[in-house]
Design a protein around this motif. Structure first.
Motif, PDB file in Angstrom:
ATOM      1  N   GLN A 337      38.139  13.683  19.155  1.00 12.49           N
ATOM      2  CA  GLN A 337      39.333  12.847  19.172  1.00 12.49           C
ATOM      3  C   GLN A 337      40.393  13.414  18.234  1.00 12.49           C
ATOM      4  O   GLN A 337      41.572  13.516  18.587  1.00 12.49           O
ATOM      5  CB  GLN A 337      38.979  11.409  18.778  1.00 12.49           C
ATOM      6  N   THR A 338      39.966  13.835  17.045  1.00 12.95           N
ATOM      7  CA  THR A 338      40.902  14.370  16.054  1.00 12.95           C
ATOM      8  C   THR A 338      41.567  15.647  16.557  1.00 12.95           C
ATOM      9  O   THR A 338      42.772  15.859  16.349  1.00 12.95           O
ATOM     10  CB  THR A 338      40.166  14.642  14.733  1.00 12.95           C
ATOM     11  N   TYR A 339      40.807  16.518  17.224  1.00 14.79           N
ATOM     12  CA  TYR A 339      41.364  17.780  17.707  1.00 14.79           C
ATOM     13  C   TYR A 339      42.608  17.535  18.573  1.00 14.79           C
ATOM     14  O   TYR A 339      43.618  18.222  18.458  1.00 14.79           O
ATOM     15  CB  TYR A 339      40.331  18.561  18.512  1.00 14.79           C
ATOM     16  N   LYS A 340      42.514  16.527  19.479  1.00 11.33           N
ATOM     17  CA  LYS A 340      43.637  16.301  20.390  1.00 11.33           C
ATOM     18  C   LYS A 340      44.771  15.511  19.747  1.00 11.33           C
ATOM     19  O   LYS A 340      45.799  15.262  20.377  1.00 11.33           O
ATOM     20  CB  LYS A 340      43.161  15.588  21.650  1.00 11.33           C
ATOM     21  N   ALA A 341      44.590  15.123  18.508  1.00 12.49           N
ATOM     22  CA  ALA A 341      45.689  14.492  17.780  1.00 12.49           C
ATOM     23  C   ALA A 341      46.367  15.495  16.848  1.00 12.49           C
ATOM     24  O   ALA A 341      47.283  15.130  16.112  1.00 12.49           O
ATOM     25  CB  ALA A 341      45.176  13.297  16.978  1.00 12.49           C
ATOM     26  N   GLU A 342      45.886  16.756  16.873  1.00 17.69           N
ATOM     27  CA  GLU A 342      46.443  17.797  15.998  1.00 17.69           C
ATOM     28  C   GLU A 342      47.196  18.831  16.836  1.00 17.69           C
ATOM     29  O   GLU A 342      48.067  18.477  17.601  1.00 17.69           O
ATOM     30  CB  GLU A 342      45.302  18.424  15.189  1.00 17.69           C
ATOM     31  N   ASP A 343      46.801  20.129  16.732  1.00 17.18           N
ATOM     32  CA  ASP A 343      47.475  21.174  17.508  1.00 17.18           C
ATOM     33  C   ASP A 343      46.521  22.336  17.736  1.00 17.18           C
ATOM     34  O   ASP A 343      45.364  22.315  17.295  1.00 17.18           O
ATOM     35  CB  ASP A 343      48.747  21.656  16.794  1.00 17.18           C
ATOM     36  N   GLY A 344      47.006  23.356  18.426  1.00 19.01           N
ATOM     37  CA  GLY A 344      46.159  24.491  18.773  1.00 19.01           C
ATOM     38  C   GLY A 344      45.621  25.234  17.574  1.00 19.01           C
ATOM     39  O   GLY A 344      44.468  25.692  17.568  1.00 19.01           O
ATOM     40  N   GLY A 345      46.442  25.368  16.533  1.00 15.79           N
ATOM     41  CA  GLY A 345      45.987  26.057  15.337  1.00 15.79           C
ATOM     42  C   GLY A 345      44.845  25.313  14.665  1.00 15.79           C
ATOM     43  O   GLY A 345      43.904  25.932  14.157  1.00 15.79           O
ATOM     44  N   PHE A 346      44.929  24.003  14.655  1.00 16.95           N
ATOM     45  CA  PHE A 346      43.876  23.183  14.059  1.00 16.95           C
ATOM     46  C   PHE A 346      42.567  23.366  14.830  1.00 16.95           C
ATOM     47  O   PHE A 346      41.491  23.496  14.237  1.00 16.95           O
ATOM     48  CB  PHE A 346      44.307  21.717  14.071  1.00 16.95           C
ATOM     49  N   ILE A 347      42.661  23.404  16.154  1.00 14.87           N
ATOM     50  CA  ILE A 347      41.463  23.581  16.986  1.00 14.87           C
ATOM     51  C   ILE A 347      40.871  24.969  16.770  1.00 14.87           C
ATOM     52  O   ILE A 347      39.650  25.136  16.702  1.00 14.87           O
ATOM     53  CB  ILE A 347      41.808  23.354  18.473  1.00 14.87           C
ATOM     54  N   LEU A 410      51.542  11.918  26.900  1.00 14.30           N
ATOM     55  CA  LEU A 410      52.571  11.059  26.318  1.00 14.30           C
ATOM     56  C   LEU A 410      53.119  11.591  24.998  1.00 14.30           C
ATOM     57  O   LEU A 410      54.012  10.987  24.408  1.00 14.30           O
ATOM     58  CB  LEU A 410      52.023   9.649  26.105  1.00 14.30           C
ATOM     59  N   GLY A 411      52.545  12.685  24.520  1.00 17.29           N
ATOM     60  CA  GLY A 411      53.040  13.266  23.280  1.00 17.29           C
ATOM     61  C   GLY A 411      52.169  12.930  22.088  1.00 17.29           C
ATOM     62  O   GLY A 411      51.250  12.112  22.153  1.00 17.29           O
ATOM     63  N   SER A 412      52.467  13.571  20.981  1.00 14.14           N
ATOM     64  CA  SER A 412      51.611  13.502  19.794  1.00 14.14           C
ATOM     65  C   SER A 412      51.540  12.116  19.171  1.00 14.14           C
ATOM     66  O   SER A 412      50.593  11.806  18.460  1.00 14.14           O
ATOM     67  CB  SER A 412      52.104  14.508  18.742  1.00 14.14           C
ATOM     68  N   HIS A 413      52.535  11.256  19.434  1.00 10.81           N
ATOM     69  CA  HIS A 413      52.496   9.910  18.859  1.00 10.81           C
ATOM     70  C   HIS A 413      51.455   9.028  19.555  1.00 10.81           C
ATOM     71  O   HIS A 413      51.044   8.005  19.014  1.00 10.81           O
ATOM     72  CB  HIS A 413      53.876   9.237  18.972  1.00 10.81           C
ATOM     73  N   PHE A 414      51.073   9.433  20.773  1.00 14.60           N
ATOM     74  CA  PHE A 414      50.187   8.594  21.577  1.00 14.60           C
ATOM     75  C   PHE A 414      48.805   9.219  21.801  1.00 14.60           C
ATOM     76  O   PHE A 414      47.790   8.531  21.730  1.00 14.60           O
ATOM     77  CB  PHE A 414      50.820   8.327  22.955  1.00 14.60           C
ATOM     78  N   GLU A 415      48.766  10.493  22.122  1.00 15.73           N
ATOM     79  CA  GLU A 415      47.532  11.124  22.558  1.00 15.73           C
ATOM     80  C   GLU A 415      46.413  10.977  21.532  1.00 15.73           C
ATOM     81  O   GLU A 415      46.548  11.411  20.377  1.00 15.73           O
ATOM     82  CB  GLU A 415      47.760  12.616  22.850  1.00 15.73           C
TER      83      GLU A 415
END
Length: 911
Positions: A337-347, A410-415
């Motif tokens: 869940q956290t991965y998809k609330a961050e970004d590609g670099g975080f993953i 829906l963008g980073s505020h929602f996903e």
């Protein structure tokens, strides 16, 4: 590190308890197996593995049951079928859907409205819907009869958005979302509500947990109709869209074995595994997909996991070390869940960076490319393969566990945010980003006019994507969701079916439960009607005297009876058959309510009206399955609900948890339920006759009701129907069953069900011992009288305060003088419901409080609802009016030993 600190519970762990004594040989076997896959494909490899497992068993080599597999897709890439649709057109159309669904909720957040709505739910499930709607889901006009689909409740904006693009809904209706009354005909319900939108929705599903069990029994009922030869349902499929958090509900999982035992391969659950509930992760420290896989597999289901999109295929193919699969296995849901609330670099750092081998796998990928690695629920290739495999699988129901992201796109505020379920509004930046990602041709200027009034988008019906989508639906049998909302005409039972019930029981004693069962048997014998009757019973058929049905009607079981029955020599032996009529649901009231709902909506789902009669242990009725009956009312279910062994004193030996004094009170809160508490068999006959006409006839009235009868296990002499019986009163809720000819102080005794004989006995005591004249009234329905009185008050209010009509109970009691004592075997709340519509002084005697084990007579004296207590209460009221001497009530109290709790003889002779 202890067992609780590991993730072994989420892995297949087949070799964890063994040591590898020859690693070189082991690697040779693995290499050989890999070569087999490379040369001949996964299908051949599956056969070899299964053959080895079979051989291992015959050679006594213990192999554990594999309840979970690795955290990868079930269907191998080389077994995926080609996608038959136009991906480009479908993607474009799906973008419009996502936009309009979100905008509908956004527009409902205007300051003057603010009714809420869920933006994120549909965003995460859109692909699962669209692959089905464009390729699989058959509509009501399909030659095979059409599929039945339980849509996910919170995703209704997506269904409305599609109907808008299809031309079935207007912009005005979209703007009426969650404003059903203020927007009048343009208003639309929040969730799938057939009662509120009867030509659109077919199943109500937002009461979490009710949808799954109802879907199972819908699929079972489809087979039931087919096996009985009533309708060919072989080409119909039931689909249920569920959430992984929803599967925490007891009802969601509690009937899985039913689907497996009946081999319901006409059923598919599609579980949107976005890994989060409404407030947070489903299993933050675990893996819900693995848990569900084990649970469903253990229950006998076919399990298909759709976890990763096609972008992962090449990475998994290059994963020679196995580290990628290992990391997939070990990563907890909270981290996913956290991965998809961050970004590609975080993953890259926190997922792929956990192993040198996996870090190298993505070394040539940009952060944006890593971020674009989709999950399976958003890949129509993977979803299509799963749906196709589910339909082709025989002998088992299928569950598809599709991993996705709540708020996808829906963008980073929602996903994937914990709060995304409660988020109803998009900021202007969110709107613009969302528009850009979906390529919606709407300008910044149009958006900036009003944050809460952004435009919907429709490309026009001449657009290629619109023509494509409409053609697909036409080939599949029409639009979905849809409900025909028809009233098929049937042959109603003749007077002959009710004749025996009106004759009474002669000199024999018979409980009202037995009177009802005898009537049911006569109805099942009726030509052109009897085959429509669907008896439904939990594991208490013998308690209700329904074992007499076993030899002739038989119990429905698609597999028949393949065992030697222990009671085969008995006349009333237990007999199962594929053509059996009785739905015997086992110890399962929730299943009984679901079976009742499936049968009671057959007039719509199949165009074949069936008449379910669900008879159950009264105590386990509305107390245990009230939510299911509420959903049944929403689904416009029709049929008879029969609470057997009813009341708080007629089955007292069983004790507290078997004594029902409150179900009618609970049932009174369900507007679709019409409750009757009949005393005699002839009353039951008239009520059932009226109920059948009400629900299945052609009169101009609301047919979407359920008749609830409470019947008792206490034997009494069932009187024959009086020649001048007041049928209107029986149906309306009250009629005079005994009029006193004594000239003396007068009182009125109102009773229902098993209480009528006590009231009649009380009238005798009052006349013989005190010279008091008492009329006895049978109140067949306190609830109906209450509702009629309430409706009369409302009609007067809406007419400007002018009295428009007199409530039925008021008119029936006109001229009936003296105080009223109202009594039943239920809570006094039930009788108190009519107090305001009766001009007389009014007192209630009910069974308030807890139950207990005792004799019937002892329990009735304790609750003071027996004949003697009724008489004393009437005398007290008459004394207050000065119509009997002031000391009479005390004399009666002492004479009948009310305070000693020593019961007198019951009307039927029981001590």
């Amino acid at each position: 590190m202890g067992p609780s600190d590991t993730n072994d519970h989420v892995l297949s762990a087949l070799t964890n308890s063994f040591s590898d004594t020859d690693t070189e040989e082991t690697q040779e076997w693995i290499d050989s197996f890999d070569e087999l896959i490379d040369a001949q494909g996964t299908e051949r490899a599956q056969f070899i593995v299964r053959s080895l497992l079979q051989r291992a068993g015959s050679r006594s080599v213990s192999v554990p049951m594999v309840t979970t597999t690795d955290y990868v897709n079930t269907i191998p890439v080389d077994q995926e079928p080609e996608y038959p649709g136009d991906e480009k057109l479908e993607r474009r159309f799906r973008n419009y859907l996502r936009w309009n669904a979100a905008i509908m909720v956004q527009r409902a957040q205007k300051a003057t409205i603010g009714v809420g709505g869920h933006i994120s739910s549909y965003a995460g499930i859109a692909t699962l819907y669209e692959v089905g709607l464009n390729n699989f889901f058959r509509g009501p006009e399909h030659p095979g009869g059409g599929d039945q689909i339980f849509w996910q409740g919170h995703s209704s904006p997506g269904n409305y958005a599609r109907a808008y693009l299809e031309g079935r809904l207007t912009e005005e209706q979209l703007d009426g979302f969650r404003q059903e009354k203020t927007k009048a005909e343009q208003g639309m319900p929040s969730y799938p509500h057939p009662r509120n939108m009867p030509e659109f929705w077919q199943f109500p599903t937002v009461s979490l947990g009710i949808g799954p069990i109802n879907a199972i029994w819908q699929a079972q009922f489809n087979r039931y109709l087919h096996d009985r030869g009533i309708k060919d349902t072989s080409d119909q499929h039931v689909w249920a869209f569920l959430g992984d958090g929803e599967l925490d509900e007891v009802e969601s999982r509690g009937a899985l074995q039913i689907a497996a035992n009946y081999n319901l391969d006409n059923l598919t659950f599609v579980v949107s595994c976005n890994l989060q509930r409404l407030d947070g992760p489903v299993r933050g420290n675990g893996k819900i997909v693995q848990e569900l896989e084990a649970f469903f597999r253990g229950a006998g289901w076919n399990v298909i996991k759709v976890l990763w999109g096609r972008e992962w295929d090449s990475l998994l193919e290059k994963d020679k070390s196995g580290d990628l699969v290992r990391i997939m296995n070990e990563t907890l849901d909270g981290d996913y869940q956290t991965y998809k609330a961050e970004d590609g670099g975080f993953i890259r750092e926190h997922f792929f960076g956990r192993s040198p081998a996996t870090k190298e796998l993505v070394a040539d990928m940009t952060d944006d490319e890593i971020w674009s690695l989709k999950r399976g629920a958003h890949d129509y290739h993977k979803v299509y393969a799963a749906y196709k495999a589910a339909l082709e699988h025989k002998g088992q129901p299928t569950v598809i566990l599709a991993q996705g992201i709540k708020g996808y796109g829906l963008g980073s505020h929602f996903e994937a945010r914990n709060a995304t379920h409660q988020m109803k509004k998009l900021t202007m930046d969110d709107l613009k980003t969302f528009r850009d990602s979906l390529r919606i041709p709407i300008s910044d200027e149009e958006l900036e006019k009003d944050l809460y009034n952004p435009p919907y988008y429709h490309p026009g019906f001449d657009a290629p994507e619109m023509k494509y989508v409409l053609e697909r639906r036409a080939k599949l049998g029409g639009f979905l969701p849809a409900r025909k909302n028809t009233q098929p005409e049937i042959t109603l039972p003749t007077e002959k079916a009710f004749k025996a019930s009106k004759k009474g029981s002669g000199k024999q004693m018979a409980a009202s439960t037995m009177a009802f069962v005898r009537l049911m048997k006569d109805l099942m014998r009726e030509k052109d009607f009897g085959e429509r009757v669907v008896p439904i019973v939990p594991d208490e058929a013998r308690t209700f005297g329904m074992d007499s049905f076993f030899p002739t009607s038989k119990i429905y079981n698609p597999k028949g009876q393949n065992y030697l029955a222990v009671d085969r020599e008995l006349m009333l032996s237990y007999k199962e058959s594929p053509q059996g009529v009785i739905q015997h649901v086992g110890i399962n009231e929730a299943g009984g309510a679901a079976a009742f709902t499936a049968a009671g909506t057959s007039y719509d789902t199949h165009g074949v009206p069936m008449v379910p009669i669900y008879i159950y242990y009264s105590m386990f009725g509305f107390q245990r399955t009230g939510d299911a009956f509420w959903a049944a009312g929403d689904q416009l279910t029709r049929g008879f609900i029969v609470g057997g062994t009813a009341g708080r004193t007629t089955l007292t030996g069983e004790g507290l948890q078997h004594m029902d004094g409150h179900s009618p009170v609970l049932a009174s809160t369900n507007p679709a339920v019409i409750h009757y508490d009949p005393a005699y068999g002839y009353e039951i006959a008239h009520i059932v006759e009226r109920g059948i006409e009400h629900m299945y006839g052609t009169k101009d009235e609301d047919h979407n009701v359920m008749y609830y009868l409470t019947v008792y296990n206490e034997p009494i002499i069932q009187p024959a129907e009086p020649e001048d019986v007041d049928v209107e009163g029986i149906i309306g809720g009250i009629y005079r069953v005994q009029e006193s000819q004594l000239d003396g102080p007068r009182t009125q005794l109102l009773a229902s069900g098993v209480g009528v004989p006590w009231a009649r006995r009380a009238a005798e005591l009052l006349a013989d011992d005190w010279g008091v004249s008492a009329d006895v009234w049978s109140v067949t329905s306190w609830t109906k009288l209450r509702r009629d009185g309430r409706d009369a008050e409302r009609e007067a209010f809406l007419s400007g305060g002018e009295k428009t009509r007199v409530p039925f109970v008021t008119s029936q009691l006109e001229g009936a003088t003296g105080p009223i004592v109202a009594v039943s075997d239920f809570n006094s709340d039930l009788m108190d419901g009519i107090r305001q519509y009766v001009p007389n002084e009014f007192a209630t005697l009910g069974t308030d409080g807890w139950g207990f084990s005792d004799t019937r007579a002892g329990a009735r004296r304790f609750f003071n609802i027996d004949a003697e207590s009724i008489a004393v209460r009437a005398l007290q009221m008459l004394a207050q009016r000065g119509e009997v001497d002031a000391d009479v009530p005390a004399k009666a109290f002492a004479k009948y030993k009310i305070d000693e709790n020593k019961p007198a003889t019951e009307p039927n002779g029981e001590e």
